[in-house]
Write an enzyme that holds these catalytic residues in place. Structure first.
Site, PDB file in Angstrom:
ATOM      1  N   GLY A  11       0.806  -1.218   0.000  1.00  0.00           N
ATOM      2  CA  GLY A  11       0.000   0.000   0.000  1.00  0.00           C
ATOM      3  C   GLY A  11       0.834   1.261   0.000  1.00  0.00           C
ATOM      4  O   GLY A  11       0.444   2.285  -0.564  1.00  0.00           O
ATOM      5  N   ASN A  12       2.027   1.204   0.604  1.00  0.00           N
ATOM      6  CA  ASN A  12       2.877   2.390   0.638  1.00  0.00           C
ATOM      7  C   ASN A  12       3.436   2.749  -0.735  1.00  0.00           C
ATOM      8  O   ASN A  12       3.911   3.861  -0.944  1.00  0.00           O
ATOM      9  CB  ASN A  12       4.028   2.167   1.626  1.00  0.00           C
ATOM     10  CG  ASN A  12       3.558   2.218   3.072  1.00  0.00           C
ATOM     11  OD1 ASN A  12       2.855   3.147   3.449  1.00  0.00           O
ATOM     12  ND2 ASN A  12       3.912   1.234   3.863  1.00  0.00           N
ATOM     13  N   LYS A 127      -1.099  -3.711  14.411  1.00  0.00           N
ATOM     14  CA  LYS A 127      -0.965  -3.339  13.001  1.00  0.00           C
ATOM     15  C   LYS A 127      -1.007  -1.824  12.828  1.00  0.00           C
ATOM     16  O   LYS A 127      -2.023  -1.184  13.083  1.00  0.00           O
ATOM     17  CB  LYS A 127      -2.094  -3.969  12.185  1.00  0.00           C
ATOM     18  CG  LYS A 127      -2.011  -3.690  10.690  1.00  0.00           C
ATOM     19  CD  LYS A 127      -0.833  -4.393  10.064  1.00  0.00           C
ATOM     20  CE  LYS A 127      -0.849  -4.226   8.550  1.00  0.00           C
ATOM     21  NZ  LYS A 127       0.317  -4.876   7.915  1.00  0.00           N
ATOM     22  N   LYS A 211      -1.751  -7.777   4.376  1.00  0.00           N
ATOM     23  CA  LYS A 211      -2.025  -8.138   2.987  1.00  0.00           C
ATOM     24  C   LYS A 211      -1.123  -9.260   2.485  1.00  0.00           C
ATOM     25  O   LYS A 211      -1.512 -10.012   1.589  1.00  0.00           O
ATOM     26  CB  LYS A 211      -1.942  -6.911   2.080  1.00  0.00           C
ATOM     27  CG  LYS A 211      -0.558  -6.379   1.775  1.00  0.00           C
ATOM     28  CD  LYS A 211      -0.036  -6.873   0.431  1.00  0.00           C
ATOM     29  CE  LYS A 211       1.313  -6.304   0.084  1.00  0.00           C
ATOM     30  NZ  LYS A 211       2.335  -6.209   1.101  1.00  0.00           N
ATOM     31  N   LYS A 273       6.470 -10.780   5.252  1.00  0.00           N
ATOM     32  CA  LYS A 273       6.627 -11.239   3.877  1.00  0.00           C
ATOM     33  C   LYS A 273       7.255 -12.628   3.838  1.00  0.00           C
ATOM     34  O   LYS A 273       6.817 -13.510   3.081  1.00  0.00           O
ATOM     35  CB  LYS A 273       7.457 -10.228   3.076  1.00  0.00           C
ATOM     36  CG  LYS A 273       6.760  -8.893   2.886  1.00  0.00           C
ATOM     37  CD  LYS A 273       7.668  -7.848   2.277  1.00  0.00           C
ATOM     38  CE  LYS A 273       6.908  -6.590   1.929  1.00  0.00           C
ATOM     39  NZ  LYS A 273       6.150  -6.001   3.042  1.00  0.00           N
TER      40      LYS A 273
END
Length: 310
Positions: A11-12, A127, A211, A273
């Site tokens: 998103g960044n 988060k 995500k 990740k």
């Protein structure tokens, strides 16, 4: 070839405003178009941390000065972010496909993701979402809006909310149908809208699902061959930022678990990740994941760069 891949986009990387985002997604669309031309079937998942934080803060600020503005639950804010980010990605992809004479349809799908109501994350929000604030600003937000604010990696304070693990994707059958038919699908945006089951009904809850974990779960459910996790760096590194930094071409499951135990990967950054990649590659024999940057995605999928896991 028609190898099935799922691309997880941070998103960044989408910018901090709608105007910035519309420009940023043009770069993303160009990279994805190259992959479609190479014969890949693609699902795109995107983050939404800055965007959903902006929406929630705007709705809360509006309510603070006008009590006619309704309270907006976080699930609805997540849905809003899915809608406008999905629109920008869909629009940019369609425009790029017209230019490149690519006939694959593009669709963005508002997606609900099942979580466990008993997930311990609900009692320990971690988060970070939205902008960074000074300590003074953070205290004011806690007092005025009841937010939980925590210091984030020396860069300031951010709001934190629960981040439960994804259990299932409600729309998986629709996504699979579109995916297998050759559509480029934007799905599970921002990790998906978190829902739990109550009295045989799906009910939205205040949370943000990472995500990367939702991407891994969706890639598993739609039977992708490769999970592509995009980040700011070309390769995963150990001893990151130190004189003995070592970039990694490959990581076995055992090596990844060893480095996790050594705290080689930063929480809230590379660690999720790596963990998401491990969940995907261990879900079925033959599945692989690669972590790299957007500009290196095509080269990574050809085996020339990136960090391959599995």
């Amino acid at each position: 070839m028609n190898k099935k891949i799922l691309v997880a986009l941070g998103g960044n990387a989408l910018g901090n405003t709608p105007t910035e985002q519309k420009e940023a997604v043009k770069i993303t669309a160009s990279a994805i178009a190259d992959l479609v031309k190479d014969g890949y079937k693609i699902i795109v998942c995107h983050g939404n941390g800055p965007q959903v934080g902006m929406i929630k803060l705007a709705m809360s600020a509006g309510r603070s000065i006008n009590d006619k503005v309704p309270y907006m639950p976080f699930a609805e804010c997540g849905a809003m972010s899915q809608g406008y980010i999905g629109y920008h990605l869909q629009n940019a992809l369609e425009n790029e496909f017209i230019k490149e004479k690519i006939e694959n349809p593009v669709v963005s799908l508002v997606s609900q993701v099942m979580v466990d109501a008993e997930d311990p994350a609900f009692s320990n929000p971690t988060k970070p979402i939205g902008d960074f604030y000074s300590e003074e600003e953070a205290k004011k937000l806690e007092e005025e809006h009841g937010f939980v604010m925590k210091e984030d990696a020396g860069r300031g304070y951010r709001r934190v909310i629960a981040s439960p693990k994804p259990v299932d994707i409600v729309e998986k059958r629709a996504i699979t149908t579109l995916y297998n038919s050759g559509c480029v699908v934007v799905a599970a945006g921002g990790g998906g809208i978190p829902v739990i089951m109550e009295n045989d009904e799906y009910v939205g809850v205040d949370a943000v699902i990472d995500k990367d974990f939702s991407s891994a779960k969706l890639a598993e459910l739609v039977d992708s061959d490769v999970l592509v996790i995009l980040t700011a760096v070309e390769k995963v590194a150990i001893n990151f930022g130190k004189e003995n930094q070592e970039d990694l071409d490959k990581l076995s499951v055992e090596e990844a678990q060893k480095y996790i135990g050594e705290d080689q990967f930063a929480k809230g950054s590379m660690l999720p990740k790596i963990e998401a990649a491990l969940e995907f590659v261990t879900s079925k024999d033959g599945r692989k994941a690669v972590i790299t940057s957007l500009e290196n995605a095509k080269e990574a999928l050809s085996g020339k760069t990136g960090t391959w896991i599995g």
